[in-house]
Motif scaffolding. Structure first.
Motif, PDB file in Angstrom:
ATOM      1  N   PRO A 159      80.112   4.563  34.080  1.00 33.89           N
ATOM      2  CA  PRO A 159      79.904   5.055  35.350  1.00 33.89           C
ATOM      3  C   PRO A 159      78.266   5.390  35.005  1.00 33.89           C
ATOM      4  N   LEU A 160      77.391   5.187  36.122  1.00 30.82           N
ATOM      5  CA  LEU A 160      76.041   5.904  36.270  1.00 30.82           C
ATOM      6  C   LEU A 160      76.001   7.325  36.402  1.00 30.82           C
ATOM      7  N   THR A 161      75.127   7.803  35.949  1.00 28.31           N
ATOM      8  CA  THR A 161      74.994   9.393  35.709  1.00 28.31           C
ATOM      9  C   THR A 161      74.355   9.567  37.681  1.00 28.31           C
ATOM     10  N   PRO A 162      74.639  10.583  38.103  1.00 31.32           N
ATOM     11  CA  PRO A 162      74.145  10.989  39.520  1.00 31.32           C
ATOM     12  C   PRO A 162      72.634  10.724  39.812  1.00 31.32           C
ATOM     13  N   ALA A 163      71.829  11.039  38.776  1.00 22.87           N
ATOM     14  CA  ALA A 163      70.616  10.561  38.917  1.00 22.87           C
ATOM     15  C   ALA A 163      70.271   9.135  38.774  1.00 22.87           C
ATOM     16  N   ALA A 164      70.928   8.110  38.259  1.00 21.26           N
ATOM     17  CA  ALA A 164      70.539   6.626  38.219  1.00 21.26           C
ATOM     18  C   ALA A 164      71.177   6.402  39.635  1.00 21.26           C
ATOM     19  N   ARG A 165      72.165   6.888  39.922  1.00 19.76           N
ATOM     20  CA  ARG A 165      72.666   6.456  41.397  1.00 19.76           C
ATOM     21  C   ARG A 165      71.678   6.762  42.518  1.00 19.76           C
ATOM     22  N   GLU A 166      71.101   8.009  42.292  1.00 21.11           N
ATOM     23  CA  GLU A 166      69.954   8.217  43.348  1.00 21.11           C
ATOM     24  C   GLU A 166      68.807   7.372  43.134  1.00 21.11           C
ATOM     25  N   ARG A 167      68.595   7.081  41.964  1.00 21.70           N
ATOM     26  CA  ARG A 167      67.427   6.140  41.804  1.00 21.70           C
ATOM     27  C   ARG A 167      67.688   4.536  42.551  1.00 21.70           C
ATOM     28  N   GLY A 168      69.062   4.340  42.505  1.00 18.40           N
ATOM     29  CA  GLY A 168      69.394   3.019  43.119  1.00 18.40           C
ATOM     30  C   GLY A 168      69.478   2.855  44.428  1.00 18.40           C
ATOM     31  N   GLN A 169      69.644   4.224  44.768  1.00 24.92           N
ATOM     32  CA  GLN A 169      69.889   4.030  46.490  1.00 24.92           C
ATOM     33  C   GLN A 169      68.607   3.670  46.957  1.00 24.92           C
TER      34      GLN A 169
END
Lengths: 366, 149
Positions: free
Chosen positions: A160-170
């Motif tokens: 799974p992605l880290t929360p920070a990576a998820r945010e970057r991908g938004q």
């Protein structure tokens, strides 16, 4: 046709399953289940043991006795990056592999005229049909019987992605498609800074891939990996020091050495957003990458990597896949990305035209 | 078998979705072309530019009033066609082609070429030098057959 309609409906879910490259949302949806499931005790990934399982044939050698990696290679293969699900089988049969090659080519052929990525009744979002992609004119091979390129974690899934990576991908999709305020507002790929398929690292590209080839040139002290789309990666084997830590490159700094017949390459000094293969959510400069290259025979090259980036994935992960040699191509065609990149110019002219149109509509004729 | 066929099919579909793979995300269709302005053009090839990241085909299109417009049609990267054995001579000037695509948002005589065929429906490039690539996925000697819709 009914199959096709159904396909579009579930496209995003399957995308997450097979590619793991975007679908940040889907990651977010699936990760809680992954996290709450009891974690089996996992043995650490032993790449040497894993590489030893691939059958080898006669391997060409250089004058100094090392395996000769030179040639033009393709990473266009059918094996998906991720296993369909953690519970899915780990291998298919030889007969199934051949059958899948036929099915994939027929799918490319069937999709030639259709707006390939457009759900029925909606506007198109994609420019080119499968005619221009790998898998239409020739069969993309299933070069191994594994059901995923990911070999570690053992469930065949990208962690799974880290929360920070998820945010970057938004909002990545919106950023790509909105009118551009200027060249800097476009992704690195559109600006030819990090064109597609440039590595490191490489992943196997599916049947719809495009820039899927690269050339290797080798001497005793340096191995050069030259992707179809952009500048070469110099892998130095002569033990030279790395540049200072504050020197940051999109493609990182590579130092290689031989372990038996495998070239092992250690990458450091990456810049944020450096790794093009995961551009949808980006990587950070903390990323550490180890690549492994082993020629299996005249026409096959085993490739693997282990990647860790605490700013992007919740744990390190590793892949393996087999590349194949293009036997009738002696050199790559010059890509010259900047020189031919009129798409960037026309994206900007489209945005300025839109602004003018809006000004006229609002009666503002400055 | 049906499940596997479906997932192989999805793998191909998935590869075409913007941002799904790096290759599809080189640049944005929506930022450059207008999905509300489809065009259908038939014209004579004046030249083909085998350039990256995308090739361009130029055609002279005759308007109903007899005037001729030179349209630029954006196509995919040439690499795949080169790997399939086609050369820069595979599309001769003067060849009449039919283009279905979408018009540029800036209003210039430019379109993306989603589907490019010869006027009788045969595939582009086929008819001159044919595919001749090798490799594990050697191409068919004849152009791939398409299922009747």
């Amino acid at each position: 046709m009914r199959q096709k309609k159904f396909s579009f409906v579930v496209a995003s879910v399957v995308l997450a399953s097979l590619l793991g490259l975007i679908s940040v949302k889907a990651h977010a949806q699936t990760s809680p289940a992954t996290q709450t499931a009891p974690q089996p005790s996992e043995k650490p990934y032993d790449w040497k043991a894993s590489f030893a399982k691939y059958p080898t044939g006669k391997v060409p050698r250089t004058r100094d006795g090392k395996p000769d990696l030179q040639g033009i290679w393709s990473r266009s293969i059918l094996t998906p990056l991720q296993r369909l699900s953690a519970q899915h089988k780990t291998e298919i049969s030889e007969a199934e592999a051949r059958e899948d090659e036929d099915i994939a080519q027929q799918a490319s052929i069937d999709l030639r005229v259709e707006p390939t990525a457009t759900p029925p009744g909606e506007k198109t979002t994609d420019a080119y049909n499968s005619f221009w992609r790998d898998g239409y004119w020739y069969k993309v091979p299933m070069t191994s019987l594994h059901t995923s390129q990911v070999v570690d974690p053992p469930d065949g899934r990208v962690p799974p992605l880290t929360p920070a990576a998820r945010e970057r991908g938004q909002g990545a999709y919106e950023r790509l498609n909105r009118p551009a305020t200027g060249p800097e507002d476009r992704p690195l790929s559109s600006r030819c800074v990090r064109p597609v398929g440039v590595g490191p690292p490489f992943t196997g590209s599916g049947p719809g891939g495009q820039e899927s080839t690269f050339q290797i040139v080798q001497s005793r002290d340096v191995v050069v990996v030259r992707p179809e789309a952009h500048e070469s990666q110099m892998i130095y084997l002569d033990g030279r020091a790395r540049p200072a830590e504050n020197v940051r490159l999109y493609k990182g700094v590579a130092r290689g050495h031989w372990e038996g017949d495998t070239l092992v390459v250690d990458y450091t000094n990456f810049k944020d957003w450096g790794i093009e293969a995961f551009a949808a959510y980006g990587t950070t400069q903390k990323v550490h990458l180890t690549e492994r290259w082993k020629r299996l025979d005249e026409d096959h090259l085993l490739y693997g990597f282990t990647i860790e980036d605490p700013g992007t994935w919740t744990k390190p992960w590793s892949i393996e896949f087999v590349m194949w040699r293009l036997t009738d191509q002696e050199q790559l065609v010059e890509y010259a990305c900047h020189e031919g990149n009129v798409g960037l110019e026309f994206t900007l002219s489209a945005a300025r035209a839109k602004e003018k149109e809006q000004e006229n509509e609002s009666g503002d004729h400055r | 078998m049906r499940t596997r066929a479906f997932f192989m099919f999805m793998l191909v579909v998935a590869a075409t979705l913007p941002l799904a793979t790096p290759s599809a995300a080189h640049h944005s269709f929506a930022a450059e072309y207008d999905a509300d302005r489809p065009v259908s053009l038939t014209g004579s090839v004046t030249k083909m530019a085998w350039i990256n990241p995308h090739s361009w085909i130029y055609i002279d299109v005759k308007k109903p009033d007899g005037a001729v417009e030179n349209w630029a049609v954006e196509a995919g990267p040439p690499g795949t066609l080169i790997r399939a054995g086609f050369t820069r001579d595979s599309l001769a000037a003067g060849t009449v082609i039919k283009v279905n695509g979408y018009r540029a948002k800036d209003g210039a005589l430019r379109a993306n070429g989603r589907d490019i065929t010869l006027p009788d429906g045969r595939l582009l490039f086929v008819g001159g030098s044919g595919p001749g690539s090798s490799g594990p996925g050697a191409p068919p000697k004849d152009p791939p057959g398409e299922k009747k819709k």
